[in-house]
Design a protein around this motif. Structure first.
Motif, PDB file in Angstrom:
ATOM      1  N   LYS A 259      12.009  15.579  14.233  1.00 32.23           N
ATOM      2  CA  LYS A 259      13.300  15.085  14.703  1.00 32.23           C
ATOM      3  C   LYS A 259      14.457  15.783  13.996  1.00 32.23           C
ATOM      4  CE  LYS A 259      11.715  10.491  16.128  1.00 32.23           C
ATOM      5  NZ  LYS A 259      11.811   9.021  15.896  1.00 32.23           N
ATOM      6  N   ALA A 260      14.207  16.157  12.740  1.00 28.66           N
ATOM      7  CA  ALA A 260      15.280  16.808  11.969  1.00 28.66           C
ATOM      8  C   ALA A 260      15.358  18.310  12.244  1.00 28.66           C
ATOM      9  CB  ALA A 260      15.049  16.564  10.473  1.00 28.66           C
ATOM     10  N   LYS A 261      14.234  18.879  12.652  1.00 28.13           N
ATOM     11  CA  LYS A 261      14.169  20.333  12.849  1.00 28.13           C
ATOM     12  C   LYS A 261      13.830  20.623  14.305  1.00 28.13           C
ATOM     13  CE  LYS A 261      11.815  24.404  10.990  1.00 28.13           C
ATOM     14  NZ  LYS A 261      10.777  24.869  10.045  1.00 28.13           N
TER      15      LYS A 261
ATOM     16  N   SER B 123       9.239  12.768  11.414  1.00 25.49           N
ATOM     17  CA  SER B 123      10.591  12.832  10.837  1.00 25.49           C
ATOM     18  C   SER B 123      11.063  14.276  10.741  1.00 25.49           C
ATOM     19  CB  SER B 123      10.591  12.184   9.451  1.00 25.49           C
ATOM     20  OG  SER B 123      10.242  10.823   9.534  1.00 25.49           O
ATOM     21  N   GLU B 124      10.162  15.158  10.359  1.00 27.33           N
ATOM     22  CA  GLU B 124      10.512  16.572  10.247  1.00 27.33           C
ATOM     23  C   GLU B 124      10.815  17.159  11.632  1.00 27.33           C
ATOM     24  OE1 GLU B 124       8.723  20.763   8.409  1.00 27.33           O
ATOM     25  OE2 GLU B 124       7.521  18.921   8.365  1.00 27.33           O
TER      26      GLU B 124
END
Length: 437
Positions: A298-300, A295-296
């Motif tokens: 994909k967000a960063k 998740s991190e």
């Protein structure tokens, strides 16, 4: 068989005489009677005397009992088993064979001396005296090993016995007397003098430490910053003054200590890091919290995970793997990308360049049935012309070489590459597969 008796029974002899008169004319009966053996009445006690009736010389049968009596009395007067009155007139009838022992040991009227006090007693009074004589030596009941006369035993146990219980005069606890000296050597209430000869003459041993620390006026104390390098020593009052006047010096000393400790910490970390390094050429990389890290990623944009460094051998190349969970380059957003990079190592000057060992990446399928596992493996042989395989500088390239489309996100969902939110990847260097340079 006839047994003699000290008391002559006239009825017995009358019957015997009648028996003889009736049968005297019968020669066989006469022979049997006159051949009878006469035994002492103490035969069972051990007297061996016996005799034949025929040896008695008599003419008249009426005189038969007279000679029997004479024969019996003559023997009993000398029989050692016959009881006679005690010669000390104690009233006892004692066999002659036991008379000597009786007179010496058991006669109530015998005269004997006590072995301890040498006083003379009769047998009866000696028995009462035995066990109470004040001069008899006895072992101390406290088991100190001493023998003391009965009259002095109480005094010995109270004031002389090494095993008697006595109270310490300082702490009032009871101890065995011969251990009291050892107790005094460590008794907390034992009075001791101040080693610095201050105005306090003596004080309990257990108070000495507090006295030296807080009260002694002559005790030289080291500065609180002694471990930092301050060499000052003085009494309590001068120490307080020194602490007030030397703040800047102490601060400088502490800064030096902190700097030194930082270097030591860095050195220790380096040493620990070396001890924990992998020198096998194979890295098993465990990636935990996969969901959160994905998740991190994909967000960063460009979020990179790096593995612990490892060596191809103890003195070999230093390598490190990097992973982009959301992909990199052509695999961005759809694949997991994986790379290997060469780090500056301690033995690079001794190694052959460019790096030429083959490298393989394996992601493990963690299915329950091992036979059904489908691991994904990708490998490559380095290109000697590519700069990433040359000897690295102190600032190595940020990426390295590998596979931008190593494993698709769709495949991750289909298989068991992630289990319990954990992924395992193996990076293996094979020194046997070397490209010719």
């Amino acid at each position: 068989m006839v047994f003699l008796n000290r008391t002559i029974d006239t009825n017995f002899f009358s019957h015997l005489s009648f028996f003889v008169l009736q049968n005297f004319q019968d020669l066989e009966a006469e022979k049997a009677i006159m051949g009878s053996i006469v035994y002492c009445i103490h035969h069972k006690d051990g007297c061996k005397w016996s005799d034949e009736l025929r040896k008695l010389k008599f003419q008249l049968v009426s005189m038969f009992h007279f000679y029997i009596a004479r024969l019996m009395i003559a023997h009993l007067n000398t029989c050692k088993h016959d009881a006679v009155p005690c010669s000390n007139k104690c009233g006892a009838m004692i066999p002659r064979v036991l008379m000597e022992d009786h007179l010496k040991y058991t006669c109530a009227q015998r005269r004997a001396r006590c072995d301890f006090c040498a006083k003379e007693f009769t047998g009866h009074t000696l028995e009462k005296h035995t066990g109470t004589c004040g001069y008899e030596p006895l072992y101390c009941e406290n088991k100190c090993g001493m023998k003391v006369q009965r009259r002095h035993l109480s005094q010995h146990k109270l004031g002389e016995c090494a095993k008697r219980l006595v109270a310490c005069r300082y702490c009032n606890k009871e101890f065995v007397f011969d251990t009291l000296g050892a107790h005094h050597a460590k008794c907390g209430r034992f009075p001791v003098a101040c080693p610095h000869r201050c105005e306090t003459a003596v004080l309990p041993r257990e108070d000495l430490e507090v006295h030296l620390k807080d009260h002694c006026t002559t005790h030289l104390l080291s500065c609180t910053f002694k471990d930092a390098g301050c060499r000052f020593k003085g009494n309590r009052f001068s120490l307080d003054k020194h602490l007030e006047e030397s703040t800047k010096m102490h601060l400088s000393l502490m800064c030096s200590v902190v700097t030194k400790q930082q270097h030591q910490i860095t050195s220790l970390k380096s040493a620990i890091s070396k001890l924990s390094l992998n020198y096998t050429g194979t890295l098993i990389w465990k990636i935990t919290d996969y969901s959160a890290k994905m998740s991190e990623a994909k967000a960063k944009e460009g979020m990179e995970l790096v593995s612990p460094p490892f060596y191809t051998s103890q003195y070999g190349y230093k390598l490190q793997a990097s992973l982009f969970l959301n992909g990199n380059g052509t695999g961005e957003g759809s694949h997991i990308s994986i790379y290997i990079k060469i780090l500056p190592g301690e033995y690079d000057a001794l190694l052959r360049w460019p790096f030429s060992h083959s490298v393989s990446f394996t992601i493990f399928d963690q299915t329950v049935v091992a036979e059904k596992a489908c691991n994904i493996v990708e490998s490559f042989i380095p290109d000697p012309t590519w700069k990433n395989f040359q000897r690295p500088s102190r600032e190595p390239d940020s990426l390295g070489f590998g596979f931008p489309r190593f494993l698709s996100h769709e495949m991750v969902k289909k298989r068991h590459f992630v289990k319990d939110n954990t992924m395992f990847i193996r990076v293996k260097v094979d020194p046997s597969k070397i490209v010719a340079v």
